[in-house]
Motif scaffolding. Structure first.
Motif, PDB file in Angstrom:
ATOM      1  N   GLN A  44       0.617  -1.279   0.021  1.00 21.43           N
ATOM      2  CA  GLN A  44       0.085  -0.130  -0.018  1.00 21.43           C
ATOM      3  C   GLN A  44       0.775   1.303  -0.018  1.00 21.43           C
ATOM      4  OE1 GLN A  44      -2.737   0.252   3.336  1.00 21.43           O
ATOM      5  NE2 GLN A  44      -1.291  -0.391   4.794  1.00 21.43           N
ATOM      6  N   CYS A 102       0.591   4.150  -2.675  1.00 26.32           N
ATOM      7  CA  CYS A 102       0.185   5.627  -2.358  1.00 26.32           C
ATOM      8  C   CYS A 102       1.086   6.324  -3.066  1.00 26.32           C
ATOM      9  CB  CYS A 102       0.277   5.586  -1.000  1.00 26.32           C
ATOM     10  SG  CYS A 102       0.147   7.398  -0.228  1.00 26.32           S
ATOM     11  N   CYS A 131       2.421   9.231   2.585  1.00 25.05           N
ATOM     12  CA  CYS A 131       2.502   8.133   2.723  1.00 25.05           C
ATOM     13  C   CYS A 131       2.925   7.307   3.771  1.00 25.05           C
ATOM     14  CB  CYS A 131       2.748   7.315   1.323  1.00 25.05           C
ATOM     15  SG  CYS A 131       2.003   7.912  -0.234  1.00 25.05           S
ATOM     16  N   ILE A 186      -3.631   5.111   6.733  1.00 25.17           N
ATOM     17  CA  ILE A 186      -3.929   4.111   5.751  1.00 25.17           C
ATOM     18  C   ILE A 186      -3.482   4.796   4.563  1.00 25.17           C
ATOM     19  CG2 ILE A 186      -5.740   2.690   4.532  1.00 25.17           C
ATOM     20  CD1 ILE A 186      -7.363   2.842   7.068  1.00 25.17           C
ATOM     21  N   LYS A 243      -3.212   3.854   1.153  1.00 24.91           N
ATOM     22  CA  LYS A 243      -4.111   3.971   0.020  1.00 24.91           C
ATOM     23  C   LYS A 243      -5.352   4.860   0.194  1.00 24.91           C
ATOM     24  CE  LYS A 243      -5.575   0.260  -3.081  1.00 24.91           C
ATOM     25  NZ  LYS A 243      -6.136   1.211  -3.984  1.00 24.91           N
ATOM     26  N   GLU A 244      -5.754   5.072   1.272  1.00 27.23           N
ATOM     27  CA  GLU A 244      -6.831   5.864   1.303  1.00 27.23           C
ATOM     28  C   GLU A 244      -6.446   7.439   1.317  1.00 27.23           C
ATOM     29  OE1 GLU A 244      -9.358   5.588   4.909  1.00 27.23           O
ATOM     30  OE2 GLU A 244      -9.867   3.536   4.373  1.00 27.23           O
ATOM     31  N   GLU A 288      -6.015   7.563  -2.632  1.00 27.08           N
ATOM     32  CA  GLU A 288      -7.375   7.503  -3.228  1.00 27.08           C
ATOM     33  C   GLU A 288      -8.170   8.847  -3.129  1.00 27.08           C
ATOM     34  OE1 GLU A 288     -11.357   4.987  -3.647  1.00 27.08           O
ATOM     35  OE2 GLU A 288      -9.707   4.102  -2.510  1.00 27.08           O
ATOM     36  N   CYS A 289      -8.090   9.524  -1.891  1.00 27.01           N
ATOM     37  CA  CYS A 289      -8.680  10.704  -1.909  1.00 27.01           C
ATOM     38  C   CYS A 289      -8.051  11.781  -2.714  1.00 27.01           C
ATOM     39  CB  CYS A 289      -8.232  11.179  -0.288  1.00 27.01           C
ATOM     40  SG  CYS A 289      -9.041  12.998   0.118  1.00 27.01           S
ATOM     41  N   CYS A 327      -6.229  16.027   2.372  1.00 27.73           N
ATOM     42  CA  CYS A 327      -6.616  14.641   2.684  1.00 27.73           C
ATOM     43  C   CYS A 327      -5.727  13.965   3.887  1.00 27.73           C
ATOM     44  CB  CYS A 327      -6.238  13.684   1.455  1.00 27.73           C
ATOM     45  SG  CYS A 327      -7.140  14.037  -0.021  1.00 27.73           S
ATOM     46  N   ARG A 362     -11.557  10.752   7.614  1.00 26.64           N
ATOM     47  CA  ARG A 362     -12.003   9.952   6.534  1.00 26.64           C
ATOM     48  C   ARG A 362     -11.719  10.515   5.045  1.00 26.64           C
ATOM     49  NH1 ARG A 362     -17.943   8.801   9.118  1.00 26.64           N
ATOM     50  NH2 ARG A 362     -17.318   7.643  10.515  1.00 26.64           N
ATOM     51  N   ILE A 421     -11.388   9.496   2.144  1.00 24.78           N
ATOM     52  CA  ILE A 421     -12.449   9.028   0.883  1.00 24.78           C
ATOM     53  C   ILE A 421     -13.538   9.927   0.666  1.00 24.78           C
ATOM     54  CG2 ILE A 421     -13.461   7.447  -0.617  1.00 24.78           C
ATOM     55  CD1 ILE A 421     -11.318   5.482   0.666  1.00 24.78           C
ATOM     56  N   ASP A 422     -14.280  10.319   2.001  1.00 22.45           N
ATOM     57  CA  ASP A 422     -15.062  11.144   2.136  1.00 22.45           C
ATOM     58  C   ASP A 422     -14.985  12.334   1.936  1.00 22.45           C
ATOM     59  OD1 ASP A 422     -16.652   8.951   2.891  1.00 22.45           O
ATOM     60  OD2 ASP A 422     -16.876   9.547   5.126  1.00 22.45           O
TER      61      ASP A 422
END
Length: 180
Positions: free
Chosen positions: A35, A39, A57, A62, A64-65, A68-69, A88, A93, A95-96
Protein backbone atom coordinates in the motif's frame (compact mmCIF):
# COMPACT_ATOMS: atom_id res chain seq x y z
CA UNK A 1 -34.53 -41.02 -2.79
CA UNK A 2 -34.82 -39.08 0.47
CA UNK A 3 -31.73 -40.83 1.82
CA UNK A 4 -29.58 -39.79 -1.16
CA UNK A 5 -30.87 -36.21 -0.89
CA UNK A 6 -29.75 -36.09 2.77
CA UNK A 7 -26.28 -37.37 1.82
CA UNK A 8 -26.06 -34.78 -0.95
CA UNK A 9 -27.04 -31.89 1.34
CA UNK A 10 -24.60 -33.02 4.02
CA UNK A 11 -21.86 -33.24 1.42
CA UNK A 12 -22.61 -29.72 0.16
CA UNK A 13 -22.50 -28.40 3.71
CA UNK A 14 -18.96 -29.63 4.16
CA UNK A 15 -17.75 -28.47 0.75
CA UNK A 16 -17.77 -24.67 1.42
CA UNK A 17 -15.85 -25.19 4.66
CA UNK A 18 -13.23 -27.30 2.87
CA UNK A 19 -12.98 -24.76 0.10
CA UNK A 20 -12.56 -22.01 2.68
CA UNK A 21 -9.60 -23.80 4.24
CA UNK A 22 -8.10 -24.27 0.81
CA UNK A 23 -8.31 -20.53 0.12
CA UNK A 24 -6.46 -19.70 3.34
CA UNK A 25 -3.58 -21.97 2.40
CA UNK A 26 -2.87 -20.32 -0.97
CA UNK A 27 0.40 -18.40 -0.65
CA UNK A 28 0.33 -14.68 -1.48
CA UNK A 29 3.42 -12.91 -2.68
CA UNK A 30 4.12 -9.82 -0.55
CA UNK A 31 5.77 -7.96 -3.43
CA UNK A 32 2.61 -7.84 -5.57
CA UNK A 33 0.76 -5.39 -3.37
CA UNK A 34 2.27 -2.85 -1.04
CA UNK A 35 0.00 0.00 0.00
CA UNK A 36 2.91 2.40 0.48
CA UNK A 37 4.21 1.93 -3.04
CA UNK A 38 0.67 2.24 -4.43
CA UNK A 39 0.25 5.47 -2.47
CA UNK A 40 3.55 6.99 -3.61
CA UNK A 41 2.98 6.00 -7.24
CA UNK A 42 -0.51 7.51 -7.27
CA UNK A 43 0.57 10.77 -5.64
CA UNK A 44 3.43 11.20 -8.11
CA UNK A 45 0.86 11.01 -10.95
CA UNK A 46 -0.69 14.20 -9.60
CA UNK A 47 2.51 16.27 -9.53
CA UNK A 48 3.46 15.57 -5.92
CA UNK A 49 7.24 15.20 -5.62
CA UNK A 50 8.60 11.78 -4.73
CA UNK A 51 9.95 13.01 -1.41
CA UNK A 52 6.68 14.70 -0.42
CA UNK A 53 4.71 11.62 -1.52
CA UNK A 54 6.91 9.28 0.52
CA UNK A 55 6.61 11.48 3.62
CA UNK A 56 2.82 11.76 3.29
CA UNK A 57 2.33 8.05 2.64
CA UNK A 58 4.65 6.96 5.45
CA UNK A 59 2.82 9.18 7.95
CA UNK A 60 -0.70 8.23 6.79
CA UNK A 61 -2.77 5.86 8.88
CA UNK A 62 -4.02 4.10 5.72
CA UNK A 63 -1.81 5.16 2.79
CA UNK A 64 -4.09 3.78 0.09
CA UNK A 65 -6.99 5.92 1.34
CA UNK A 66 -4.78 9.02 1.27
CA UNK A 67 -3.81 8.42 -2.34
CA UNK A 68 -7.38 7.55 -3.31
CA UNK A 69 -8.59 10.84 -1.81
CA UNK A 70 -6.03 12.79 -3.85
CA UNK A 71 -6.96 10.77 -6.93
CA UNK A 72 -10.69 11.51 -6.53
CA UNK A 73 -10.03 15.24 -6.15
CA UNK A 74 -7.51 15.41 -9.01
CA UNK A 75 -9.74 13.53 -11.43
CA UNK A 76 -12.76 15.73 -10.68
CA UNK A 77 -11.20 19.18 -10.21
CA UNK A 78 -8.17 21.25 -11.23
CA UNK A 79 -6.99 21.43 -7.59
CA UNK A 80 -3.22 21.12 -7.18
CA UNK A 81 -2.00 17.70 -5.99
CA UNK A 82 0.01 19.19 -3.12
CA UNK A 83 -3.04 21.06 -1.79
CA UNK A 84 -5.07 17.85 -2.03
CA UNK A 85 -2.43 15.85 -0.13
CA UNK A 86 -2.44 18.38 2.73
CA UNK A 87 -6.22 18.33 3.00
CA UNK A 88 -6.57 14.55 2.66
CA UNK A 89 -3.88 13.99 5.27
CA UNK A 90 -5.67 16.16 7.85
CA UNK A 91 -8.96 14.24 7.99
CA UNK A 92 -10.12 11.00 9.52
CA UNK A 93 -12.02 9.88 6.43
CA UNK A 94 -10.02 10.93 3.38
CA UNK A 95 -12.24 9.19 0.83
CA UNK A 96 -15.29 11.06 2.16
CA UNK A 97 -13.36 14.31 1.75
CA UNK A 98 -12.50 13.46 -1.85
CA UNK A 99 -16.12 12.63 -2.64
CA UNK A 100 -17.31 15.84 -0.96
CA UNK A 101 -15.00 18.00 -3.08
CA UNK A 102 -15.83 16.13 -6.29
CA UNK A 103 -19.59 16.18 -5.70
CA UNK A 104 -19.76 19.90 -4.97
CA UNK A 105 -17.43 20.82 -7.84
CA UNK A 106 -19.42 18.75 -10.34
CA UNK A 107 -22.81 20.00 -9.13
CA UNK A 108 -21.96 23.71 -8.96
CA UNK A 109 -20.40 24.98 -12.18
CA UNK A 110 -20.20 28.51 -10.74
CA UNK A 111 -17.14 27.40 -8.74
CA UNK A 112 -15.15 27.10 -11.97
CA UNK A 113 -15.74 30.70 -13.07
CA UNK A 114 -12.40 32.33 -13.79
CA UNK A 115 -11.66 35.99 -13.15
CA UNK A 116 -8.19 36.84 -14.39
CA UNK A 117 -7.75 39.78 -11.99
CA UNK A 118 -8.62 38.07 -8.72
CA UNK A 119 -8.02 34.45 -9.76
CA UNK A 120 -11.48 33.61 -8.39
CA UNK A 121 -11.41 29.97 -9.46
CA UNK A 122 -8.35 29.17 -7.35
CA UNK A 123 -9.81 30.97 -4.32
CA UNK A 124 -13.14 29.14 -4.71
CA UNK A 125 -11.42 25.77 -5.11
CA UNK A 126 -9.27 26.24 -2.02
CA UNK A 127 -12.37 27.38 -0.12
CA UNK A 128 -14.13 24.22 -1.30
CA UNK A 129 -11.23 22.01 -0.26
CA UNK A 130 -10.89 23.63 3.17
CA UNK A 131 -14.62 23.66 3.90
CA UNK A 132 -15.01 19.96 3.06
CA UNK A 133 -11.96 19.29 5.25
CA UNK A 134 -13.41 21.29 8.14
CA UNK A 135 -16.77 19.54 7.98
CA UNK A 136 -17.29 16.67 10.41
CA UNK A 137 -19.62 14.87 7.99
CA UNK A 138 -18.48 15.61 4.43
CA UNK A 139 -21.27 13.57 2.80
CA UNK A 140 -24.04 15.54 4.48
CA UNK A 141 -22.09 18.76 4.03
CA UNK A 142 -21.88 18.32 0.25
CA UNK A 143 -25.62 17.62 0.08
CA UNK A 144 -26.31 20.79 2.11
CA UNK A 145 -24.09 22.95 -0.09
CA UNK A 146 -25.52 21.64 -3.34
CA UNK A 147 -29.14 22.00 -2.20
CA UNK A 148 -28.60 25.45 -0.70
CA UNK A 149 -26.80 26.81 -3.76
CA UNK A 150 -29.33 25.34 -6.19
CA UNK A 151 -32.55 26.04 -4.30
CA UNK A 152 -31.96 29.54 -2.94
CA UNK A 153 -32.11 32.29 -5.53
CA UNK A 154 -29.04 34.50 -5.83
CA UNK A 155 -27.02 32.24 -3.51
CA UNK A 156 -23.37 31.87 -4.46
CA UNK A 157 -21.61 28.56 -3.97
CA UNK A 158 -19.11 30.12 -1.54
CA UNK A 159 -21.94 31.60 0.55
CA UNK A 160 -23.68 28.20 0.59
CA UNK A 161 -20.44 26.59 1.82
CA UNK A 162 -20.21 29.13 4.65
CA UNK A 163 -23.84 28.64 5.66
CA UNK A 164 -23.64 24.85 5.69
CA UNK A 165 -20.34 24.81 7.54
CA UNK A 166 -21.65 27.07 10.30
CA UNK A 167 -24.92 25.13 10.69
CA UNK A 168 -25.73 23.85 14.15
CA UNK A 169 -28.09 21.12 15.30
CA UNK A 170 -30.30 23.61 17.14
CA UNK A 171 -29.75 27.17 15.89
CA UNK A 172 -30.84 29.74 18.50
CA UNK A 173 -32.74 31.86 15.97
CA UNK A 174 -35.05 28.93 15.08
CA UNK A 175 -35.28 27.36 18.54
CA UNK A 176 -34.89 30.24 21.06
CA UNK A 177 -36.28 28.18 23.98
CA UNK A 178 -33.69 25.42 23.56
CA UNK A 179 -30.95 25.51 26.18
CA UNK A 180 -27.95 23.25 26.37
Amino acid sequence: MIMSLNHLLRGLGVFPISLGFLLFTVPVKAGNWNQYSVCITQLEKFDVSGEDASIACSDALIPKELSECVSIIANATPINGNDSVRACFQVRRPIDLGNCVADIYNALPSLAVVDSETDTEEINLLTLLNSCRASLRPGFYSECVIATANEVNEMSAVKAMDICLSAQDFPRSLFPAYTE
